[in-house]
Design a protein around this motif. Structure first.
Motif, PDB file in Angstrom:
ATOM      1  N   MET A 171      -8.925  29.588  44.635  1.00  0.00           N
ATOM      2  CA  MET A 171      -8.973  28.493  43.687  1.00  0.00           C
ATOM      3  C   MET A 171      -7.618  27.792  43.680  1.00  0.00           C
ATOM      4  O   MET A 171      -6.577  28.413  43.797  1.00  0.00           O
ATOM      5  N   TYR A 172      -7.680  26.483  43.518  1.00  0.00           N
ATOM      6  CA  TYR A 172      -6.476  25.668  43.418  1.00  0.00           C
ATOM      7  C   TYR A 172      -6.040  25.548  41.957  1.00  0.00           C
ATOM      8  O   TYR A 172      -6.884  25.507  41.065  1.00  0.00           O
ATOM      9  N   GLY A 173      -4.765  25.455  41.757  1.00  0.00           N
ATOM     10  CA  GLY A 173      -4.208  25.127  40.455  1.00  0.00           C
ATOM     11  C   GLY A 173      -3.565  23.760  40.557  1.00  0.00           C
ATOM     12  O   GLY A 173      -2.546  23.608  41.235  1.00  0.00           O
ATOM     13  N   VAL A 174      -4.169  22.751  39.974  1.00  0.00           N
ATOM     14  CA  VAL A 174      -3.625  21.396  39.977  1.00  0.00           C
ATOM     15  C   VAL A 174      -2.729  21.270  38.744  1.00  0.00           C
ATOM     16  O   VAL A 174      -3.213  21.322  37.614  1.00  0.00           O
ATOM     17  N   VAL A 175      -1.447  21.140  38.988  1.00  0.00           N
ATOM     18  CA  VAL A 175      -0.466  21.136  37.899  1.00  0.00           C
ATOM     19  C   VAL A 175       0.058  19.713  37.708  1.00  0.00           C
ATOM     20  O   VAL A 175       0.653  19.136  38.626  1.00  0.00           O
ATOM     21  N   LEU A 176      -0.157  19.167  36.533  1.00  0.00           N
ATOM     22  CA  LEU A 176       0.267  17.803  36.229  1.00  0.00           C
ATOM     23  C   LEU A 176       1.723  17.818  35.774  1.00  0.00           C
ATOM     24  O   LEU A 176       2.052  18.409  34.746  1.00  0.00           O
ATOM     25  N   VAL A 203      -5.035  33.896  39.077  1.00  0.00           N
ATOM     26  CA  VAL A 203      -6.335  33.289  39.387  1.00  0.00           C
ATOM     27  C   VAL A 203      -6.231  32.132  40.382  1.00  0.00           C
ATOM     28  O   VAL A 203      -7.248  31.605  40.808  1.00  0.00           O
ATOM     29  N   VAL A 204      -5.017  31.755  40.753  1.00  0.00           N
ATOM     30  CA  VAL A 204      -4.805  30.602  41.635  1.00  0.00           C
ATOM     31  C   VAL A 204      -4.307  31.079  42.996  1.00  0.00           C
ATOM     32  O   VAL A 204      -3.388  31.901  43.073  1.00  0.00           O
ATOM     33  N   ASP A 205      -4.914  30.552  44.061  1.00  0.00           N
ATOM     34  CA  ASP A 205      -4.489  30.884  45.424  1.00  0.00           C
ATOM     35  C   ASP A 205      -3.450  29.901  45.949  1.00  0.00           C
ATOM     36  O   ASP A 205      -2.599  30.273  46.761  1.00  0.00           O
ATOM     37  N   GLU A 206      -3.566  28.635  45.525  1.00  0.00           N
ATOM     38  CA  GLU A 206      -2.635  27.589  45.941  1.00  0.00           C
ATOM     39  C   GLU A 206      -2.405  26.647  44.772  1.00  0.00           C
ATOM     40  O   GLU A 206      -3.316  26.401  43.987  1.00  0.00           O
ATOM     41  N   PHE A 207      -1.185  26.114  44.700  1.00  0.00           N
ATOM     42  CA  PHE A 207      -0.852  25.138  43.663  1.00  0.00           C
ATOM     43  C   PHE A 207      -0.739  23.745  44.281  1.00  0.00           C
ATOM     44  O   PHE A 207      -0.247  23.595  45.403  1.00  0.00           O
ATOM     45  N   VAL A 208      -1.190  22.762  43.545  1.00  0.00           N
ATOM     46  CA  VAL A 208      -1.002  21.351  43.897  1.00  0.00           C
ATOM     47  C   VAL A 208      -0.289  20.728  42.706  1.00  0.00           C
ATOM     48  O   VAL A 208      -0.845  20.689  41.606  1.00  0.00           O
ATOM     49  N   ASP A 217     -10.079  21.048  48.136  1.00  0.00           N
ATOM     50  CA  ASP A 217     -11.412  21.023  48.751  1.00  0.00           C
ATOM     51  C   ASP A 217     -12.296  22.162  48.244  1.00  0.00           C
ATOM     52  O   ASP A 217     -13.250  22.565  48.894  1.00  0.00           O
ATOM     53  N   ASP A 218     -11.950  22.680  47.076  1.00  0.00           N
ATOM     54  CA  ASP A 218     -12.700  23.787  46.499  1.00  0.00           C
ATOM     55  C   ASP A 218     -12.544  23.753  44.974  1.00  0.00           C
ATOM     56  O   ASP A 218     -11.985  22.797  44.436  1.00  0.00           O
ATOM     57  N   ASP A 219     -12.971  24.794  44.306  1.00  0.00           N
ATOM     58  CA  ASP A 219     -12.810  24.866  42.854  1.00  0.00           C
ATOM     59  C   ASP A 219     -11.345  24.748  42.479  1.00  0.00           C
ATOM     60  O   ASP A 219     -10.462  25.207  43.221  1.00  0.00           O
ATOM     61  N   PHE A 220     -11.090  24.152  41.307  1.00  0.00           N
ATOM     62  CA  PHE A 220      -9.708  24.008  40.868  1.00  0.00           C
ATOM     63  C   PHE A 220      -9.601  24.073  39.357  1.00  0.00           C
ATOM     64  O   PHE A 220     -10.565  23.840  38.636  1.00  0.00           O
TER      65      PHE A 220
END
Length: 106
Positions: free
Chosen positions: A1-6, A44-49, A95-98
């Motif tokens: 899962m991605y973690g989109v951090v604003l 719970v996050v595999d990658e951060f954006v 490109d997946d759940d986030f």
């Protein structure tokens, strides 16, 4: 899962602390706000954006390409047009759940 951090805002209510650094890099204890958010989501996050804007270069320099073995990608929100617009900037990477996280909230 991605973690989109604003993390694109100017943090105007935190002036003068944010005159020279973005609000997500303000220290809280022994870590920045942004690192506190990464820690909270790391299990719970595999990658951060990270969506950057104001002083995004400082965020990239501070965090780097990974955080505790989690890849970190950066996208820029050139114009502050709100939260939904900021999240949309991550579309080329995600490109997946986030999960969406605010980079300046503990």
């Amino acid at each position: 899962m991605y973690g989109v951090v604003l993390a694109a805002g100017r943090g105007t209510r935190m002036r003068p602390l944010t005159d020279r650094r973005p609000k997500p890099l303000l220290p809280v204890g022994n870590r920045s706000l942004l690192e506190q958010v990464f820690e909270a989501a790391r299990e719970v996050v595999d990658e951060f954006v990270v969506v950057t804007g104001y002083r995004g270069d400082a965020i990239r320099e501070s965090i780097g390409e990974s955080y505790r073995d989690r890849p970190v990608h950066y996208v820029e929100q050139a114009e502050a047009l709100g939260t939904a617009h900021a999240v949309a900037q991550a579309e080329p990477v995600v490109d997946d759940d986030f999960l969406v996280l605010n980079g300046d909230v503990v």
